[in-house]
Design a protein around this motif. Structure first.
Motif, short mmCIF file in Angstrom:
data_model
loop_
_atom_site.label_atom_id
_atom_site.label_comp_id
_atom_site.label_asym_id
_atom_site.label_seq_id
_atom_site.Cartn_x
_atom_site.Cartn_y
_atom_site.Cartn_z
N TRP A 209 0.83 -1.21 0.00
CA TRP A 209 0.00 0.00 0.00
C TRP A 209 0.86 1.26 0.00
O TRP A 209 0.50 2.28 -0.60
N VAL A 210 2.01 1.21 0.66
CA VAL A 210 2.93 2.35 0.62
C VAL A 210 3.41 2.56 -0.82
O VAL A 210 3.47 3.70 -1.31
N LYS A 211 3.75 1.48 -1.49
CA LYS A 211 4.21 1.60 -2.88
C LYS A 211 3.12 2.18 -3.78
O LYS A 211 3.40 3.01 -4.66
N LEU A 212 1.88 1.74 -3.58
CA LEU A 212 0.79 2.29 -4.37
C LEU A 212 0.60 3.78 -4.06
O LEU A 212 0.41 4.59 -4.98
N ALA A 213 0.66 4.15 -2.79
CA ALA A 213 0.48 5.55 -2.42
C ALA A 213 1.56 6.42 -3.07
O ALA A 213 1.28 7.51 -3.58
N ASN A 214 2.79 5.96 -3.05
CA ASN A 214 3.87 6.71 -3.70
C ASN A 214 3.65 6.79 -5.20
O ASN A 214 3.94 7.82 -5.84
N ILE A 247 5.74 1.42 -7.01
CA ILE A 247 5.61 0.08 -7.60
C ILE A 247 6.71 -0.08 -8.65
O ILE A 247 6.77 0.67 -9.62
N THR A 248 7.59 -1.03 -8.46
CA THR A 248 8.68 -1.28 -9.41
C THR A 248 8.67 -2.70 -9.96
O THR A 248 9.41 -3.00 -10.88
N SER A 249 7.82 -3.55 -9.40
CA SER A 249 7.73 -4.94 -9.83
C SER A 249 6.28 -5.26 -10.14
O SER A 249 5.36 -4.77 -9.47
N ASN A 250 6.07 -6.10 -11.13
CA ASN A 250 4.71 -6.51 -11.46
C ASN A 250 4.04 -7.27 -10.32
O ASN A 250 2.81 -7.36 -10.27
N GLU A 251 4.82 -7.82 -9.43
CA GLU A 251 4.25 -8.49 -8.26
C GLU A 251 3.52 -7.51 -7.35
O GLU A 251 2.68 -7.92 -6.55
N ASP A 252 3.83 -6.23 -7.48
CA ASP A 252 3.21 -5.20 -6.65
C ASP A 252 2.15 -4.40 -7.39
O ASP A 252 1.64 -3.40 -6.86
N ASN A 253 1.80 -4.79 -8.62
CA ASN A 253 0.75 -4.08 -9.35
C ASN A 253 -0.53 -4.06 -8.54
O ASN A 253 -0.89 -5.05 -7.90
#
Length: 519
Positions: A209-214, A247-253
């Protein structure tokens, strides 16, 4: 739908469900009651969290049809209307019926704010509250980007039956503040995962969720680069250089899990929408290996027509008897998740930032190439090395195989794929970034339309039929969606203030929103 938008919110407050405006919508089963050791409040919070997530891209099929298939899809160059009964009613020809212009505003507010209020009332858990803030921004940013000024900060304040509008600049300021607060809170609590029963996107994983927020922060930062370049740069750099990052990896899409994917229903069961000729023309011209992952082949049974990936031009008047099923369709399964944001988009956003000279942690070329590679990986398509090295291919001119009046008589973009080696900001490389981001973002139409209005890219075919009565420039295309009549009827005073003070132009589809490119 004869109540004001805000009245809908208040009368439906704390119901824990996403309200639909007709009786035959498919219901999204949140199934929040799987455990037996939680309180009623815990059940309610879980249900409200999932209901908010189900509103970012509204999962009720008929609502989704209005918001993402006949609004976002054609406006963003991904989809085309294929039901001749919709002629003159849809946004694609700039004279939409009232239900087409009401749904996104009304149902997003109704789905977000009552559930958001319930979460704030029933829990003080900073993790859940922060995730709810991120979801709210993800949903409402789509709404303000479509209409411009909207009710945002004062919805339901002091029990009002109507709510004042905020300017789009005020909304963006508040969204940045909400994202910043959520990022700070969740970063401090990055190991405090929550129940996956409350999270159909990331299964309760706080770091994701942090990665999405960024990533959302980076997207919104780039959106305002034409009007607030200093703020855009500051927020983009913060997002790109944050310790957890984007998000830098498709695993985190960010992919919303669905029981019945609405694209599948609308495109394959209703057959009201087809793939746009804009997208197939670009991808055919580039001989893009992702085509077989995106589209079904065309099925024309006409002498001299070679089948392949052939889209339908948007903005045309469809004749009766047209065999729509002959045109290419979207490849999507009934259980396919629904894309919110992917790693490729984050890379392309960083590429643009680096192109502008910002400190994004890498070069524009490297981020651009990374974005393409991530998209190929997401779709499990091979051949990205040859694609990246292609310096000659350009988008095709669209020729409709059976309806010559649909064909494009103008000149398509001449943009190629391979990165152009220049030391400074280059408009051609900007078009290159936005075009490849557009291809990678499929089928996220509202986002594609927003970026088109911000940058002018990708270059899309103008509509064949402009039914706006001169309110929309055929060359510049639609710039926003006008407000629904229900707001004039029920919230007129606040609406008129918004139009005169914030929109600063007539309430038509031809008026630019705050952040749009004006020339």
């Amino acid at each position: 739908m004869n109540k004001s938008i805000i009245r809908f919110v208040l009368l439906g407050t704390l119901t824990g469900t996403t309200i639909a405006c007709t009786n035959n919508f498919e219901e999204y089963n949140t199934n929040p009651y799987e455990a037996t050791d939680l309180t009623a409040d815990s059940y309610a919070v879980r249900a409200a969290m999932v209901n908010m997530q189900s509103t970012v891209m509204i999962l009720n099929v008929n609502s989704f049809q209005f918001t993402d298939c006949i609004l976002g899809g054609p406006m963003g160059g991904y989809l085309a209307d294929s039901q001749n009964g919709f002629n003159g009613k849809n946004p694609a020809t700039y004279s939409p019926a009232q239900d087409r212009i009401t749904t996104l505003l009304k149902e997003t507010i109704v789905g977000i704010y009552p559930n958001y209020a319930k979460i704030k009332k029933l829990t003080d858990d900073p993790v859940l509250l922060s995730v709810a803030d991120i979801i709210k921004v993800a949903a409402m940013s789509r709404v303000t980007d479509v209409y411009g000024p909207i009710p945002y900060s004062k919805v339901g304040e002091d029990g009002q039956l109507t709510a004042p509008y905020d300017s789009q600049q005020q909304i963006y300021d508040q969204m940045f503040a909400e994202l910043d607060a959520a990022i700070n809170t969740l970063t401090e609590r990055r190991t405090q995962d929550f129940t996956p029963l409350a999270d159909k996107v990331y299964g309760g994983k706080v770091v994701k969720w942090v990665k999405l927020a960024n990533s959302l922060k980076l997207r919104l930062a780039m959106r305002i680069v034409n009007v607030e370049p200093a703020t855009a740069q500051s927020k983009a750099v913060e997002a790109a250089t944050h310790p957890i990052g984007t998000i830098t990896s498709n695993e985190d899409n960010a992919m919303m899990q669905t029981i019945k994917n609405p694209y599948r229903v609308v495109l394959h069961e209703y057959n009201d929408t087809r793939i746009s000729a804009d997208l197939t023309s670009y991808m055919n011209g580039y001989n893009d290996p992702r085509r077989e992952k995106y589209f079904t082949p065309s099925a024309f049974e006409v002498a001299g027509v070679t089948n392949g990936f052939i889209g339908l031009r948007s903005g045309v008047e469809l004749p009766g008897g047209l065999t729509i099923k002959q045109y290419s369709n979207m490849k999507v399964d009934i259980s396919s998740p629904l894309l919110w944001m992917n790693a490729a988009e984050s890379a392309f956003l960083k590429a643009e930032g680096a192109l502008r000279g910002w400190s994004m942690g890498g070069t524009a070329k490297d981020f651009y190439n990374q974005g393409i590679k991530l998209s190929f990986e997401q779709w499990q398509a091979g051949g990205e090395a040859n694609y990246l090295a292609n310096s000659t291919s350009t988008p095709q001119v669209y020729k409709d195989p059976v309806n010559t009046s649909f064909s494009f008589e103008g000149t398509p973009s001449a943009i190629t794929i391979k990165w152009k080696e220049v030391p400074e900001f280059d408009e051609e490389n900007l078009e290159r970034i936005i075009t490849q981001k557009w291809i990678a973002n499929f089928p996220h139409g509202i986002e594609a339309w927003s970026e088109f209005r911000r940058t002018g890219y990708p270059k899309l075919m103008p509509v064949k039929y402009n039914n706006s009565g001169g309110k929309v420039s055929t060359e510049r295309m639609a710039r926003r969606l006008n407000y629904p009549q229900v707001e004039y009827d029920e919230n007129s005073e606040n609406l008129q203030v918004a139009i005169s003070q914030y929109l600063k132009g007539p309430d038509t589809m031809g008026t630019d929103v705050w952040w749009a490119k004006k020339n």
